[in-house]
Design a protein around this motif. Structure first.
Motif, short mmCIF file in Angstrom:
data_model
loop_
_atom_site.label_atom_id
_atom_site.label_comp_id
_atom_site.label_asym_id
_atom_site.label_seq_id
_atom_site.Cartn_x
_atom_site.Cartn_y
_atom_site.Cartn_z
N SER A 11 62.72 118.82 100.96
CA SER A 11 62.78 118.55 99.51
C SER A 11 61.51 117.83 99.07
O SER A 11 60.67 117.44 99.90
CB SER A 11 64.01 117.67 99.18
N LEU A 13 58.16 116.12 97.92
CA LEU A 13 56.75 116.29 98.29
C LEU A 13 56.59 117.06 99.61
O LEU A 13 55.69 117.90 99.73
CB LEU A 13 56.07 114.92 98.40
N ARG A 33 66.72 115.96 108.53
CA ARG A 33 68.05 115.84 109.11
C ARG A 33 69.00 116.94 108.65
O ARG A 33 70.06 117.13 109.23
CB ARG A 33 68.66 114.47 108.74
N THR A 34 68.62 117.67 107.57
CA THR A 34 69.54 118.67 107.00
C THR A 34 68.94 120.07 107.16
O THR A 34 68.02 120.46 106.42
CB THR A 34 69.78 118.36 105.49
N ASN A 84 55.91 112.23 106.18
CA ASN A 84 56.29 112.21 104.76
C ASN A 84 57.68 111.63 104.53
O ASN A 84 57.93 111.02 103.49
CB ASN A 84 56.21 113.65 104.23
N TYR A 146 61.20 97.86 99.72
CA TYR A 146 60.45 99.12 99.80
C TYR A 146 58.95 98.82 99.98
O TYR A 146 58.29 99.42 100.84
CB TYR A 146 60.70 99.93 98.53
N MET A 179 57.13 110.14 91.57
CA MET A 179 57.23 111.60 91.51
C MET A 179 58.66 111.98 91.16
O MET A 179 59.61 111.30 91.55
CB MET A 179 56.88 112.23 92.87
N THR A 181 61.44 113.66 92.16
CA THR A 181 62.02 114.28 93.37
C THR A 181 63.44 113.75 93.56
O THR A 181 63.84 112.77 92.91
CB THR A 181 61.21 113.92 94.63
N TRP A 184 65.04 109.82 93.77
CA TRP A 184 65.63 108.94 92.74
C TRP A 184 67.06 109.31 92.38
O TRP A 184 67.63 108.69 91.49
CB TRP A 184 64.75 108.96 91.47
#
Ligand SMILES: NC(=O)c1ccc[n+]([C@@H]2O[C@H](COP(=O)([O-])OP(=O)(O)OC[C@H]3O[C@@H](n4cnc5c(N)ncnc54)[C@H](OP(=O)(O)O)[C@@H]3O)[C@@H](O)[C@H]2O)c1
Length: 221
Positions: A11, A13, A33-34, A84, A146, A179, A181, A184
């Protein structure tokens, strides 16, 4: 054919970088992981006549990384690693749950450390690119945990840049602002994520500036 590993390639970036680098002639090793998300990206790359393979790898699991390493070393010529995959939890520092702080450290910091330590020896000539964030450049309100994790990745990356200076391996740091994506999707820290930059645009800027060791892409103002 040279191969590039991308973590979190299902998913955002990671997916956009996978699509772009596959068009440049690299075989993309999509990890996350998916598996379903990775397979969907793999199908898209195949449709565009590129080459990709999907692997279920949790970057917080040393055993999964080691198993993946065995496959990579026997079947692929590794040229690049793009660290990433990442996660974020936001809000006032005093309410930040210890478990969420630990998860950010496990994924963002130890995940990047784990992958880099295992795969750097397999890259004879090529690159490691760490996707950080402007949260690795300066502290931000309600982003203490973060930012702490991304500052750690910055420290790792700057140190490796010095350690590998005389080698044929380039170590790259990428710092970008917000970004739009799935990052969020479960957070109200960003009120309207559609105002953020598209991951496709950020991926293109990264590819265009590939020769640089440090790429800074500030947020929309
Ligand atoms: N979105 C932003 O505003 C923004 C801004 C600056 C920097 N960044 C950074 O950009 C990077 C990419 O994020 P994104 O915005 O594209 O978000 P995203 O779409 O949520 O992508 C993150 C990916 O990481 C994977 N992932 C999470 N934990 C993992 C683990 N333990 N092992 C392996 N894969 C894992 C997720 O897939 P699975 O859950 O399927 O594993 C997901 O596909 C992250 O490092 C993030 O910190 C994001």
């Amino acid at each position: 054919m040279k191969s590039i590993i991308i973590t979190g390639a299902g998913s955002g970036l990671g997916k956009e970088l996978a699509l772009l680098y596959s068009q440049m002639g690299y075989h993309i090793l999509l990890t996350g992981r998916t598996l379903e998300k990775l397979k969907a990206v793999e199908d898209q790359i195949n449709t565009q006549k590129g080459q990709a393979s999907s692997f279920k790898v949790d970057i917080t699991s040393p055993s999964e990384i080691n198993e993946f390493m065995k496959v990579v070393s026997s079947e692929f010529k590794l040229y690049g690693l793009i660290n990433n995959a990442g996660t974020g939890y936001f809000g006032p520092f005093e309410s930040l749950e210890r478990q969420k702080m630990k998860e950010m450290m496990d994924v963002n910091v130890f995940g990047t450390l784990n992958m880099s330590q295992v795969f750097l020896p397999a890259i004879k000539e090529g690159f490691v690119m760490n996707i950080i964030s402007t949260a690795g450049l300066r502290g931000k309100k309600n982003e203490a945990g973060y930012c702490a994790s991304k500052f750690a990745v910055r420290g790792l990356t700057e140190s490796l840049q010095k350690e590998y200076e005389q080698s044929d391996i380039q170590i790259k740091a990428v710092y970008m602002g917000g970004m739009d994506t799935p990052f969020w999707d479960y957070s109200d820290h960003i009120k309207d994520k559609s105002r953020l930059q598209s991951p496709g645009k950020i991926a293109q800027i990264i590819v265009n500036n590939f020769e640089k060791d440090t790429i800074i892409i500030e947020a929309n103002t």
